[in-house]
Write a protein that holds these residues in place. Structure first.
Motif, PDB file in Angstrom:
ATOM      1  N   LEU A  36      18.799  -6.417   4.283  1.00 41.57           N
ATOM      2  CA  LEU A  36      17.820  -6.494   3.198  1.00 41.57           C
ATOM      3  C   LEU A  36      17.345  -5.100   2.840  1.00 41.57           C
ATOM      4  O   LEU A  36      17.560  -4.142   3.588  1.00 41.57           O
ATOM      5  N   LEU A  37      16.702  -4.997   1.678  1.00 45.48           N
ATOM      6  CA  LEU A  37      16.105  -3.740   1.257  1.00 45.48           C
ATOM      7  C   LEU A  37      14.715  -3.630   1.869  1.00 45.48           C
ATOM      8  O   LEU A  37      13.967  -4.611   1.935  1.00 45.48           O
ATOM      9  N   ASP A  38      14.371  -2.443   2.326  1.00 44.98           N
ATOM     10  CA  ASP A  38      13.076  -2.225   2.964  1.00 44.98           C
ATOM     11  C   ASP A  38      12.563  -0.846   2.570  1.00 44.98           C
ATOM     12  O   ASP A  38      13.293  -0.052   1.964  1.00 44.98           O
ATOM     13  N   VAL A  39      11.320  -0.573   2.903  1.00 44.81           N
ATOM     14  CA  VAL A  39      10.729   0.735   2.611  1.00 44.81           C
ATOM     15  C   VAL A  39      10.262   1.382   3.909  1.00 44.81           C
ATOM     16  O   VAL A  39       9.821   0.682   4.834  1.00 44.81           O
ATOM     17  N   PRO A  40      10.328   2.715   4.003  1.00 45.59           N
ATOM     18  CA  PRO A  40       9.810   3.399   5.190  1.00 45.59           C
ATOM     19  C   PRO A  40       8.296   3.193   5.283  1.00 45.59           C
ATOM     20  O   PRO A  40       7.630   2.969   4.271  1.00 45.59           O
ATOM     21  N   PRO A  41       7.737   3.261   6.489  1.00 48.39           N
ATOM     22  CA  PRO A  41       6.282   3.047   6.644  1.00 48.39           C
ATOM     23  C   PRO A  41       5.439   3.979   5.786  1.00 48.39           C
ATOM     24  O   PRO A  41       4.379   3.581   5.287  1.00 48.39           O
ATOM     25  N   GLN A  42       5.902   5.219   5.594  1.00 48.57           N
ATOM     26  CA  GLN A  42       5.121   6.171   4.815  1.00 48.57           C
ATOM     27  C   GLN A  42       5.130   5.874   3.323  1.00 48.57           C
ATOM     28  O   GLN A  42       4.380   6.482   2.563  1.00 48.57           O
ATOM     29  N   ASN A  43       5.974   4.949   2.884  1.00 49.95           N
ATOM     30  CA  ASN A  43       6.054   4.599   1.463  1.00 49.95           C
ATOM     31  C   ASN A  43       5.410   3.248   1.166  1.00 49.95           C
ATOM     32  O   ASN A  43       5.575   2.710   0.083  1.00 49.95           O
ATOM     33  N   GLN A  44       4.702   2.704   2.141  1.00 51.09           N
ATOM     34  CA  GLN A  44       4.002   1.440   1.950  1.00 51.09           C
ATOM     35  C   GLN A  44       2.618   1.566   2.576  1.00 51.09           C
ATOM     36  O   GLN A  44       2.493   1.844   3.765  1.00 51.09           O
ATOM     37  N   VAL A  45       1.560   1.378   1.777  1.00 49.76           N
ATOM     38  CA  VAL A  45       0.203   1.572   2.280  1.00 49.76           C
ATOM     39  C   VAL A  45      -0.645   0.333   2.036  1.00 49.76           C
ATOM     40  O   VAL A  45      -0.465  -0.374   1.041  1.00 49.76           O
ATOM     41  N   SER A  46      -1.538   0.091   2.982  1.00 52.82           N
ATOM     42  CA  SER A  46      -2.566  -0.936   2.839  1.00 52.82           C
ATOM     43  C   SER A  46      -3.890  -0.214   2.649  1.00 52.82           C
ATOM     44  O   SER A  46      -4.283   0.609   3.494  1.00 52.82           O
ATOM     45  N   ILE A  47      -4.586  -0.517   1.558  1.00 53.81           N
ATOM     46  CA  ILE A  47      -5.802   0.214   1.200  1.00 53.81           C
ATOM     47  C   ILE A  47      -7.026  -0.600   1.592  1.00 53.81           C
ATOM     48  O   ILE A  47      -7.133  -1.787   1.265  1.00 53.81           O
ATOM     49  N   SER A  48      -7.934   0.044   2.291  1.00 52.79           N
ATOM     50  CA  SER A  48      -9.190  -0.579   2.706  1.00 52.79           C
ATOM     51  C   SER A  48     -10.282   0.484   2.691  1.00 52.79           C
ATOM     52  O   SER A  48     -10.020   1.661   2.414  1.00 52.79           O
ATOM     53  N   TYR A 107       4.088   0.766  -6.817  1.00 57.91           N
ATOM     54  CA  TYR A 107       3.730  -0.502  -7.447  1.00 57.91           C
ATOM     55  C   TYR A 107       2.729  -1.257  -6.570  1.00 57.91           C
ATOM     56  O   TYR A 107       2.836  -1.259  -5.343  1.00 57.91           O
ATOM     57  N   VAL A 108       1.769  -1.909  -7.224  1.00 57.04           N
ATOM     58  CA  VAL A 108       0.824  -2.758  -6.511  1.00 57.04           C
ATOM     59  C   VAL A 108       1.542  -4.055  -6.145  1.00 57.04           C
ATOM     60  O   VAL A 108       2.085  -4.745  -7.000  1.00 57.04           O
ATOM     61  N   THR A 109       1.544  -4.388  -4.866  1.00 56.21           N
ATOM     62  CA  THR A 109       2.217  -5.608  -4.419  1.00 56.21           C
ATOM     63  C   THR A 109       1.236  -6.684  -3.965  1.00 56.21           C
ATOM     64  O   THR A 109       1.590  -7.859  -3.928  1.00 56.21           O
ATOM     65  N   GLU A 110      -0.003  -6.289  -3.606  1.00 49.62           N
ATOM     66  CA  GLU A 110      -0.997  -7.264  -3.158  1.00 49.62           C
ATOM     67  C   GLU A 110      -2.365  -6.877  -3.699  1.00 49.62           C
ATOM     68  O   GLU A 110      -2.758  -5.709  -3.667  1.00 49.62           O
ATOM     69  N   VAL A 111      -3.117  -7.871  -4.209  1.00 48.30           N
ATOM     70  CA  VAL A 111      -4.514  -7.711  -4.593  1.00 48.30           C
ATOM     71  C   VAL A 111      -5.280  -8.819  -3.882  1.00 48.30           C
ATOM     72  O   VAL A 111      -5.150  -9.999  -4.217  1.00 48.30           O
ATOM     73  N   ASN A 112      -6.064  -8.453  -2.874  1.00 50.58           N
ATOM     74  CA  ASN A 112      -6.676  -9.442  -1.985  1.00 50.58           C
ATOM     75  C   ASN A 112      -8.174  -9.617  -2.179  1.00 50.58           C
ATOM     76  O   ASN A 112      -8.835 -10.247  -1.359  1.00 50.58           O
ATOM     77  N   ALA A 113      -8.738  -9.060  -3.248  1.00 52.50           N
ATOM     78  CA  ALA A 113     -10.178  -9.192  -3.479  1.00 52.50           C
ATOM     79  C   ALA A 113     -10.448  -9.269  -4.970  1.00 52.50           C
ATOM     80  O   ALA A 113      -9.674  -8.761  -5.789  1.00 52.50           O
ATOM     81  N   ASN A 114     -11.542  -9.920  -5.321  1.00 48.02           N
ATOM     82  CA  ASN A 114     -11.963 -10.012  -6.721  1.00 48.02           C
ATOM     83  C   ASN A 114     -13.303  -9.308  -6.885  1.00 48.02           C
ATOM     84  O   ASN A 114     -14.014  -9.037  -5.906  1.00 48.02           O
ATOM     85  N   ILE A 115     -13.675  -9.021  -8.111  1.00 47.07           N
ATOM     86  CA  ILE A 115     -14.939  -8.327  -8.385  1.00 47.07           C
ATOM     87  C   ILE A 115     -16.109  -9.152  -7.874  1.00 47.07           C
ATOM     88  O   ILE A 115     -16.197 -10.362  -8.093  1.00 47.07           O
ATOM     89  N   VAL A 141      -8.023  -5.295   4.219  1.00 43.24           N
ATOM     90  CA  VAL A 141      -7.053  -4.817   3.231  1.00 43.24           C
ATOM     91  C   VAL A 141      -7.405  -5.378   1.854  1.00 43.24           C
ATOM     92  O   VAL A 141      -7.469  -6.595   1.664  1.00 43.24           O
ATOM     93  N   ILE A 142      -7.641  -4.466   0.900  1.00 41.64           N
ATOM     94  CA  ILE A 142      -7.952  -4.878  -0.479  1.00 41.64           C
ATOM     95  C   ILE A 142      -6.687  -4.892  -1.327  1.00 41.64           C
ATOM     96  O   ILE A 142      -6.402  -5.843  -2.049  1.00 41.64           O
TER      97      ILE A 142
END
Length: 417
Positions: free
Chosen positions: A80-92, A211-219, A228-229
């Protein structure tokens, strides 16, 4: 007179009975002769097939031997296609707060350093106030520390007073630095607070482009510390992650070329083996990390693919592709049985004896199950049965598919009888 008549009638009955018995005996004799021949015709040895001389010439049977050849090894694997850890971030955020605003949606592209949301909470305001207050005290305590240091040097004031001034100054200085680092975690420059004033809300900044892949919160939602937001993935640097079975790992080397096709595409893409894992999964596979030859940011992580690793050329036993046939998921080649060499008449002898030759000559072949390996340049690697004579030249190199068809037809006819 009557006696002679009865004798004549008895003689006729006896002759008639004898003729019936004779006919029955002849019929039984013929059935006995025909029976075994008929049975022999329909009970050929399993896995063999027989051709008449006409069929033999029509098919164009060609015989030969197994050949040692240099074949390029091809190892087929999934991945499968994957990304290195440094190219995928979880923002909080490190301190809990309320999401004030954001316009992010899944699939949106953001740039590194871009403000993607704003958070607010009384604790953020209090933290800025504490910094300003500590910074103001630090200026006074620094002046008092220097004054007491000078007086102590001239023995005007007690050493105890100087030490108290030094302790207060160092403590406040440390507190200012700590508050400065906390504000930095909230993306607030402490120096700007003294110029522009206290901020009501704090910015959330993207640390990478992607690219944004997850949005886990609303206003309006309260976000817990380190919850993780958003998740952002930079798909410009995807890599291929292959799952190679442990028995095939010794064949894989760094730098080998990989050809792969994605599940939703038909075109072939290229990659190169970059790293080989050192851990075996519960499924008995090892992960092999490959770099794409041509990167494409439109690809998505998680896409499944089928790949072929070119493991290099090696010397192996091989047969032409047309000599190896598949029957019911198993692979076979045919050998012509000993003493069944083709009779090839020529000239007038061929014209005169064609019919006689067709009646008298038959050619029998045996199917031999074989293991197969790589296929390259018109040849297939074969794993010969134990004890098979590699020098034998009675292997059918041409016409194997016709023999397989004839054998299957013969077996179907045998079952129908």
């Amino acid at each position: 007179m009557k006696t002679n008549k009865y004798r004549l009638q008895s003689l006729r009955i006896a002759l008639f009975s004898a003729s019936i018995l004779l006919a029955a005996g002849c019929s039984g004799s013929k059935e006995e002769k025909a029976g075994p021949a008929h049975e022999e015709h329909h009970h050929e040895e399993e896995g063999t097939v027989e051709l008449s001389a006409i069929q033999y010439r029509s098919v164009g049977i060609g015989l030969g031997a197994v050949q040692p050849r240099q074949l390029t090894g091809l190892l087929k694997v999934n991945g499968l296609l994957d990304v290195p850890p440094q190219n995928q971030v979880s923002i909080s955020v490190p301190f809990g707060g309320i999401l004030k605003d954001t316009d992010l949606l899944q699939g949106k592209w953001v740039n590194k350093g871009e403000v993607i949301a704003r958070m607010e909470h009384p604790d953020y305001i209090q933290m800025q106030h504490d910094y300003v207050d500590a910074q103001s005290q630090l200026g006074y305590l620094e002046s008092e520390y220097k004054r007491q240091q000078e007086l102590s040097r001239e023995n005007v004031s007690a050493m105890k007073t100087f030490q108290k001034a030094e302790a207060d100054y160092q403590s406040t200085r440390s507190r200012v630095e700590a508050l400065k680092q906390k504000l930095s975690l909230l993306n607030i420059r402490a120096e700007n607070i003294l110029k522009t004033g206290i901020l009501r809300s704090i910015p959330v900044v993207s640390p990478i482009s992607g690219y944004v892949t997850e949005v886990n919160a609303n206003i309006g939602k309260f976000v817990q510390p380190n919850e993780v937001i958003f998740e952002i993935v930079d798909t410009r640097h995807l890599h291929v992650e292959l799952m190679v079975f442990e028995k095939d790992v010794p064949k894989v080397r760094e730098g080998q070329q990989v050809r792969f096709i994605l599940a939703n595409e038909s075109k072939e893409r290229l990659a190169e083996v970059h790293l080989i894992g050192r851990e075996i999964s519960p499924e008995r596979t090892v992960r092999v990390h490959c770099h794409l030859e041509q990167e494409d940011k439109n690809l998505l992580p998680g896409m499944y693919l089928k790949a072929t690793i070119e493991t290099g050329a090696s010397q192996t036993d091989a047969l032409p592709n047309e000599a190896v046939v598949n029957n019911g998921g198993k692979y076979y080649f045919f050998t012509q049985l000993a003493g069944e060499e083709a009779h090839q008449p020529s000239g007038k002898e061929a014209e005169a004896d064609t019919h006689e030759d067709d009646e008298q000559h038959g050619y029998r072949f045996q199917a031999v199950e074989v293991g197969v390996g790589v296929t390259d340049n018109g040849y297939t690697e074969v794993i010969l049965p134990e004890g098979f004579d590699r020098s034998a030249r009675n292997i059918v190199l041409k016409g194997a598919y016709d023999l397989l068809s004839a054998m299957n037809n013969s077996e179907e006819e045998g079952h129908s009888h």
